[in-house]
Design a protein around this motif. Sequence first.
Motif, mmCIF file in Angstrom:
data_model
loop_
_atom_site.group_PDB
_atom_site.id
_atom_site.type_symbol
_atom_site.label_atom_id
_atom_site.label_comp_id
_atom_site.label_asym_id
_atom_site.label_seq_id
_atom_site.Cartn_x
_atom_site.Cartn_y
_atom_site.Cartn_z
ATOM 1 N N THR A 69 -13.799 5.601 0.589
ATOM 2 C CA THR A 69 -14.055 6.803 -0.209
ATOM 3 C C THR A 69 -14.019 6.493 -1.701
ATOM 4 N N SER A 70 -13.467 5.343 -2.057
ATOM 5 C CA SER A 70 -13.358 4.944 -3.460
ATOM 6 C C SER A 70 -14.480 3.980 -3.818
ATOM 7 N N ALA A 71 -14.918 4.034 -5.074
ATOM 8 C CA ALA A 71 -15.940 3.096 -5.540
ATOM 9 C C ALA A 71 -15.370 1.705 -5.749
ATOM 10 N N SER A 72 -14.065 1.590 -5.913
ATOM 11 C CA SER A 72 -13.428 0.276 -6.123
ATOM 12 C C SER A 72 -12.173 0.180 -5.248
ATOM 13 N N PRO A 73 -12.345 0.107 -3.917
ATOM 14 C CA PRO A 73 -11.186 0.156 -3.022
ATOM 15 C C PRO A 73 -10.310 -1.083 -3.061
ATOM 16 N N PHE A 74 -10.841 -2.198 -3.587
ATOM 17 C CA PHE A 74 -10.126 -3.465 -3.475
ATOM 18 C C PHE A 74 -9.174 -3.750 -4.628
ATOM 19 N N ASP A 75 -9.263 -2.996 -5.714
ATOM 20 C CA ASP A 75 -8.556 -3.375 -6.933
ATOM 21 C C ASP A 75 -7.043 -3.468 -6.754
ATOM 22 N N LYS A 76 -6.424 -2.454 -6.166
ATOM 23 C CA LYS A 76 -4.968 -2.452 -6.018
ATOM 24 C C LYS A 76 -4.510 -3.581 -5.103
ATOM 25 N N VAL A 77 -5.209 -3.762 -3.980
ATOM 26 C CA VAL A 77 -4.830 -4.820 -3.036
ATOM 27 C C VAL A 77 -4.923 -6.182 -3.701
ATOM 28 N N MET A 78 -5.994 -6.425 -4.438
ATOM 29 C CA MET A 78 -6.150 -7.717 -5.113
ATOM 30 C C MET A 78 -5.014 -7.959 -6.102
ATOM 31 N N ALA A 79 -4.692 -6.930 -6.879
ATOM 32 C CA ALA A 79 -3.612 -7.074 -7.864
ATOM 33 C C ALA A 79 -2.278 -7.322 -7.180
ATOM 34 N N ASP A 80 -2.005 -6.614 -6.093
ATOM 35 C CA ASP A 80 -0.743 -6.790 -5.374
ATOM 36 C C ASP A 80 -0.605 -8.205 -4.820
ATOM 37 N N ILE A 81 -1.647 -8.695 -4.149
ATOM 38 C CA ILE A 81 -1.573 -10.028 -3.545
ATOM 39 C C ILE A 81 -1.446 -11.092 -4.628
ATOM 40 N N ARG A 82 -2.158 -10.912 -5.725
ATOM 41 C CA ARG A 82 -2.053 -11.871 -6.823
ATOM 42 C C ARG A 82 -0.648 -11.903 -7.415
ATOM 43 N N GLU A 83 -0.031 -10.737 -7.571
ATOM 44 C CA GLU A 83 1.245 -10.653 -8.289
ATOM 45 C C GLU A 83 2.465 -10.884 -7.403
ATOM 46 N N LYS A 84 2.423 -10.440 -6.123
ATOM 47 C CA LYS A 84 3.634 -10.527 -5.303
ATOM 48 C C LYS A 84 3.404 -11.010 -3.876
ATOM 49 N N GLY A 85 2.171 -11.173 -3.457
ATOM 50 C CA GLY A 85 1.881 -11.734 -2.144
ATOM 51 C C GLY A 85 1.844 -10.727 -1.016
ATOM 52 N N TRP A 86 2.060 -9.445 -1.306
ATOM 53 C CA TRP A 86 1.990 -8.419 -0.266
ATOM 54 C C TRP A 86 1.528 -7.100 -0.885
ATOM 55 N N SER A 87 1.011 -6.225 -0.021
ATOM 56 C CA SER A 87 0.499 -4.939 -0.491
ATOM 57 C C SER A 87 0.624 -3.912 0.627
ATOM 58 N N VAL A 88 1.073 -2.708 0.291
ATOM 59 C CA VAL A 88 1.058 -1.579 1.213
ATOM 60 C C VAL A 88 0.335 -0.447 0.505
ATOM 61 N N THR A 89 -0.804 -0.024 1.066
ATOM 62 C CA THR A 89 -1.706 0.897 0.381
ATOM 63 C C THR A 89 -2.086 2.049 1.301
ATOM 64 N N ASP A 90 -2.009 3.259 0.791
ATOM 65 C CA ASP A 90 -2.483 4.437 1.523
ATOM 66 C C ASP A 90 -3.871 4.825 1.013
ATOM 67 N N GLY A 91 -4.698 5.350 1.909
ATOM 68 C CA GLY A 91 -6.009 5.842 1.510
ATOM 69 C C GLY A 91 -7.026 4.764 1.216
ATOM 70 N N PHE A 92 -6.830 3.555 1.732
ATOM 71 C CA PHE A 92 -7.779 2.465 1.495
ATOM 72 C C PHE A 92 -9.108 2.751 2.182
ATOM 73 N N PHE A 93 -9.046 3.209 3.438
ATOM 74 C CA PHE A 93 -10.248 3.529 4.200
ATOM 75 C C PHE A 93 -10.517 5.034 4.192
ATOM 76 N N SER A 94 -11.755 5.389 4.501
ATOM 77 C CA SER A 94 -12.123 6.803 4.576
ATOM 78 C C SER A 94 -11.467 7.465 5.779
ATOM 79 N N ASP A 95 -11.230 8.778 5.672
ATOM 80 C CA ASP A 95 -10.699 9.540 6.799
ATOM 81 C C ASP A 95 -11.643 9.457 7.995
ATOM 82 N N GLU A 96 -12.941 9.407 7.724
ATOM 83 C CA GLU A 96 -13.934 9.320 8.796
ATOM 84 C C GLU A 96 -13.718 8.064 9.633
ATOM 85 N N LEU A 97 -13.499 6.930 8.990
ATOM 86 C CA LEU A 97 -13.293 5.689 9.726
ATOM 87 C C LEU A 97 -11.962 5.701 10.471
ATOM 88 N N ILE A 98 -10.910 6.161 9.816
ATOM 89 C CA ILE A 98 -9.597 6.196 10.461
ATOM 90 C C ILE A 98 -9.630 7.081 11.701
#
Length: 217
Positions: A8-37
């Motif tokens: 649903t976001s135009a840039s869904p990867f930004d937070k995950v990329m930053a998390d993995i780069r900075e700390k090696g793990w990421s927990v993110t809500d709303g990454f995928f569309s409700d339709e897909l989930i």
Amino acid sequence: MTAIVPFTSASPFDKVMADIREKGWSVTDGFFSDELIDALLLDISEIDNAYMKQAGVGRSSDHQVVLNRRSDYIRWIDPVTPARKSFLDAMLELRLEFNRRLFMGLWDYEAHFSRYEHGAFYEKHVDAFKGKSNRVLSTVLYLNEDWSDADGGQLVLFDEHDESKKIGQFAPIKGRLAIFLSEEFPHEVLASQRTRHSIAGWFRVNNSIQNQVDPDQ
């Protein structure tokens, strides 16, 4: 097959990329569309336990079912429904972003549905032993409606340098995506008090030797 919009976001990867780069793990809500989930939740809800298999520990020749360590049911995912195809296509996009932004050299992705019935759990473990696996990044996508703390089934992540120290404890709520370095972070799944659904997956590198491709699953 009808395409399902994965994001649903135009840039869904930004937070995950930053998390993995900075700390090696990421927990993110709303990454995928409700339709897909919703489509993925419908898919797994329609699979009877008779068409899943008891999960084990280890891989290939070392694989074995050990119910006092792990007690969920699994079914490996192929692109045989619109939901599964859209999910795998989205993870392909994510893999390419990891390679483009973080130069991780990821080669492919494998994943399975996972079902924890009442009382099921998975004891503390790592998804890959250093230097002995091609799994680089682990992913878990949760598919559970109206989950409360009393329902259990939380993912517990432990510190990579001190596995007695918790990084966090995360409820398996609908649409939540966890990603972490497979070799670095011990983790466990606490006993579930109701049926719990997720998709577990791994981004892998190619450690082929003498034209023998690393095995899936």
